[in-house]
Design a protein around this motif. Structure first.
Motif, PDB file in Angstrom:
ATOM      1  N   LEU A 166     127.331  15.074 -50.086  1.00  0.00           N
ATOM      2  CA  LEU A 166     128.453  14.271 -49.604  1.00  0.00           C
ATOM      3  C   LEU A 166     128.112  12.784 -49.569  1.00  0.00           C
ATOM      4  O   LEU A 166     128.982  11.941 -49.784  1.00  0.00           O
ATOM      5  CB  LEU A 166     128.855  14.735 -48.201  1.00  0.00           C
ATOM      6  N   ALA A 167     126.865  12.486 -49.266  1.00  0.00           N
ATOM      7  CA  ALA A 167     126.454  11.073 -49.192  1.00  0.00           C
ATOM      8  C   ALA A 167     124.945  10.977 -49.330  1.00  0.00           C
ATOM      9  O   ALA A 167     124.210  11.744 -48.705  1.00  0.00           O
ATOM     10  CB  ALA A 167     126.896  10.455 -47.868  1.00  0.00           C
ATOM     11  N   ASP A 168     124.483  10.053 -50.173  1.00  0.00           N
ATOM     12  CA  ASP A 168     123.055   9.761 -50.273  1.00  0.00           C
ATOM     13  C   ASP A 168     122.780   8.264 -50.390  1.00  0.00           C
ATOM     14  O   ASP A 168     121.625   7.845 -50.464  1.00  0.00           O
ATOM     15  CB  ASP A 168     122.406  10.513 -51.429  1.00  0.00           C
ATOM     16  N   GLY A 176     125.290   1.284 -53.036  1.00  0.00           N
ATOM     17  CA  GLY A 176     124.199   1.291 -53.997  1.00  0.00           C
ATOM     18  C   GLY A 176     122.804   1.360 -53.410  1.00  0.00           C
ATOM     19  O   GLY A 176     121.823   1.363 -54.147  1.00  0.00           O
ATOM     20  N   LYS A 177     122.695   1.450 -52.079  1.00  0.00           N
ATOM     21  CA  LYS A 177     121.396   1.511 -51.426  1.00  0.00           C
ATOM     22  C   LYS A 177     121.187   2.878 -50.791  1.00  0.00           C
ATOM     23  O   LYS A 177     122.113   3.444 -50.209  1.00  0.00           O
ATOM     24  CB  LYS A 177     121.274   0.406 -50.368  1.00  0.00           C
ATOM     25  N   LYS A 178     119.967   3.384 -50.911  1.00  0.00           N
ATOM     26  CA  LYS A 178     119.637   4.708 -50.409  1.00  0.00           C
ATOM     27  C   LYS A 178     119.755   4.755 -48.889  1.00  0.00           C
ATOM     28  O   LYS A 178     119.382   3.806 -48.196  1.00  0.00           O
ATOM     29  CB  LYS A 178     118.202   5.067 -50.830  1.00  0.00           C
ATOM     30  N   GLU A 192     116.279   0.548 -47.079  1.00  0.00           N
ATOM     31  CA  GLU A 192     117.053  -0.596 -47.575  1.00  0.00           C
ATOM     32  C   GLU A 192     118.196  -0.993 -46.655  1.00  0.00           C
ATOM     33  O   GLU A 192     118.708  -2.106 -46.751  1.00  0.00           O
ATOM     34  CB  GLU A 192     117.650  -0.254 -48.946  1.00  0.00           C
ATOM     35  N   LEU A 193     118.619  -0.076 -45.778  1.00  0.00           N
ATOM     36  CA  LEU A 193     119.827  -0.295 -44.994  1.00  0.00           C
ATOM     37  C   LEU A 193     119.542  -0.440 -43.504  1.00  0.00           C
ATOM     38  O   LEU A 193     118.557   0.104 -43.000  1.00  0.00           O
ATOM     39  CB  LEU A 193     120.798   0.875 -45.198  1.00  0.00           C
ATOM     40  N   ARG A 222     134.917   8.337 -50.503  1.00  0.00           N
ATOM     41  CA  ARG A 222     134.539   6.971 -50.166  1.00  0.00           C
ATOM     42  C   ARG A 222     133.766   6.956 -48.846  1.00  0.00           C
ATOM     43  O   ARG A 222     134.074   7.698 -47.919  1.00  0.00           O
ATOM     44  CB  ARG A 222     135.781   6.103 -50.034  1.00  0.00           C
ATOM     45  N   ILE A 223     132.765   6.105 -48.762  1.00  0.00           N
ATOM     46  CA  ILE A 223     131.956   5.991 -47.550  1.00  0.00           C
ATOM     47  C   ILE A 223     132.198   4.626 -46.918  1.00  0.00           C
ATOM     48  O   ILE A 223     132.047   3.591 -47.580  1.00  0.00           O
ATOM     49  CB  ILE A 223     130.456   6.183 -47.855  1.00  0.00           C
TER      50      ILE A 223
END
Length: 408
Positions: free
Chosen positions: A174-176, A180-182, A242-243, A255-256
């Motif tokens: 569903l989300a990774d 564009g950042k892990k 990265e986040l 969409r996230i």
């Protein structure tokens, strides 16, 4: 199969109290800590004791003879209607390294939870209490839940992603990543009736014990001395954090969206909706691996949710302080009356680990004391009136006089 190690441990272990008595240390310990002594015998209680006389949670332990369990505490009279007077806290199983993410399958009538360091998910069957390994490896999964269609949702530390297990047995990522950042290490997830999923992304999986550190130079492996690839499948140990530690919403379209930022709630951990889905509660836990700022403060925040699925009016709901001790929250769940149930990690402050219960106005109305740190909770059972508590090495449960809101 049932974990044979856990069964052997449970059946054959000696209580700490027995060991202390056998070693002749009872009097010494009682003198050092008279508050923990058994007045009838003078023998010292083990460090984990929270009742007097000490209770034994093993299968050989004496049953609770009190009408009201002594470790279920009504801080406010309003809690009396939520607890079940003649229901005792039970330890259903022990043998994990760190229990997390309990989730109840209403259709399967089983309790699923994560044993993060052992990289597995466990399952407890309601009909006979059988425990078996449900999924291994699990990607060092942490939080689990079931959506309104009965599909399992899991947050995987190791793979830095959120997955859904479909009814046909396949799995969907569903989300990774975000923009564009892990992702860091998704921690907890809840389903919304509109088909969306909301999840938190703190950095706790960026450590050897619960996942994999960053690649050399990343925040949780800044000096590069750790080798995050050891013992891991190909592709693991190459990512760097990265986040920021944010909270996200996965729209039914895929969409996230960012819904709660690190600036609002640093190191977000457990989360849940109010019964009417108009409020979002988020636990902020302690500083995580690689954090350069102060990190979370061990408190709970609450936000309003608008018709546009955006959060607003964020504020601190509770500092989770009891008697000057921080009962650090992790997992969160609401009952149908809107009361918030939060797991409590008070560390070595014996008697403050377990569950803290708040009314919608943030007043503490009740507590459940456990002999272990409690990481996460969920409501389950066929009537959804049983509170399951994933606590350190064990799984506990107690029946209540109320029901949990939302699916498991």
């Amino acid at each position: 199969m049932t974990d044979p190690t856990a069964e052997t441990f449970e059946e054959s272990r000696l209580s700490r109290r027995t060991l202390i008595a056998a070693a002749g240390l009872g009097a010494l310990s009682a003198a050092a800590s008279p508050a923990l002594a058994q007045t009838a015998t003078g023998a010292a209680a083990p460090p984990s004791t929270i009742t007097n006389p000490p209770r034994d949670f093993s299968r050989r332990g004496a049953p609770t003879t009190y009408f009201w369990d002594p470790d279920i505490i009504a801080v406010d009279p309003s809690f009396n209607g939520l607890a079940q007077p003649n229901s005792a806290i039970q330890r259903l199983w022990t043998g994990a390294l760190w229990s997390e993410g309990p989730a109840w399958s209403a259709q399967g009538r089983y309790l699923l939870w994560s044993d993060i360091p052992n990289n597995r998910q466990l399952r407890w069957l309601e009909d006979d209490g059988h425990v078996s390994v449900f999924r291994s490896p699990s990607g060092n999964s942490n939080g689990n839940s079931f959506d309104f269609q009965g599909r399992q949702l899991s947050c995987e530390h190791l793979n830095r992603r959120v997955v859904r297990y479909e009814l046909d047995g396949s799995a969907t990522v569903l989300a990774d990543s975000f923009e564009g950042k892990k992702l860091n290490s998704p921690n907890d997830i809840v389903a919304h009736p509109d088909g969306s999923y909301w999840f938190t992304d703190p950095p706790y999986g960026g450590q050897l014990y619960e996942g994999a550190p960053d690649a050399p130079g990343g925040p949780s492996n800044a000096n590069g001395k750790l080798n995050p690839r050891l013992g891991q499948p190909p592709g693991i140990g190459l990512a760097k954090r990265e986040l920021p530690t944010n909270c996200y919403r996965i729209d039914p379209s895929g969409r996230i969206d960012l819904v709660v930022s690190e600036a609002q709630v640093p190191d977000p951990n457990g989360l849940c909706f109010s019964p009417d889905y108009k409020k979002l509660y988020v636990a902020s836990t302690g500083k995580g691996p690689g954090d350069t700022g102060p990190g979370g403060k061990g408190d709970i925040h609450v936000f309003d949710i608008g018709a546009d699925n955006k959060t607003s009016n964020g504020k601190r709901f509770s500092d989770c302080m009891i008697d000057g001790i921080n009962c650090g929250p992790d997992g969160l769940r609401c009952d149908v009356e809107g009361n918030l149930w939060a797991s409590s990690n008070a560390g070595r402050n014996v008697g403050y680990n377990g569950v803290t219960v708040f009314n919608p106005a943030a007043k503490i109305i009740g507590r459940i004391r456990l002999p272990e740190v409690c990481g996460n909770i969920t409501f389950g059972g066929p009537k959804r009136n049983r509170l399951f508590m994933a606590a350190s090495q064990s799984l506990y449960a107690v029946y209540l006089g109320t029901q949990g809101a939302g699916p498991g």
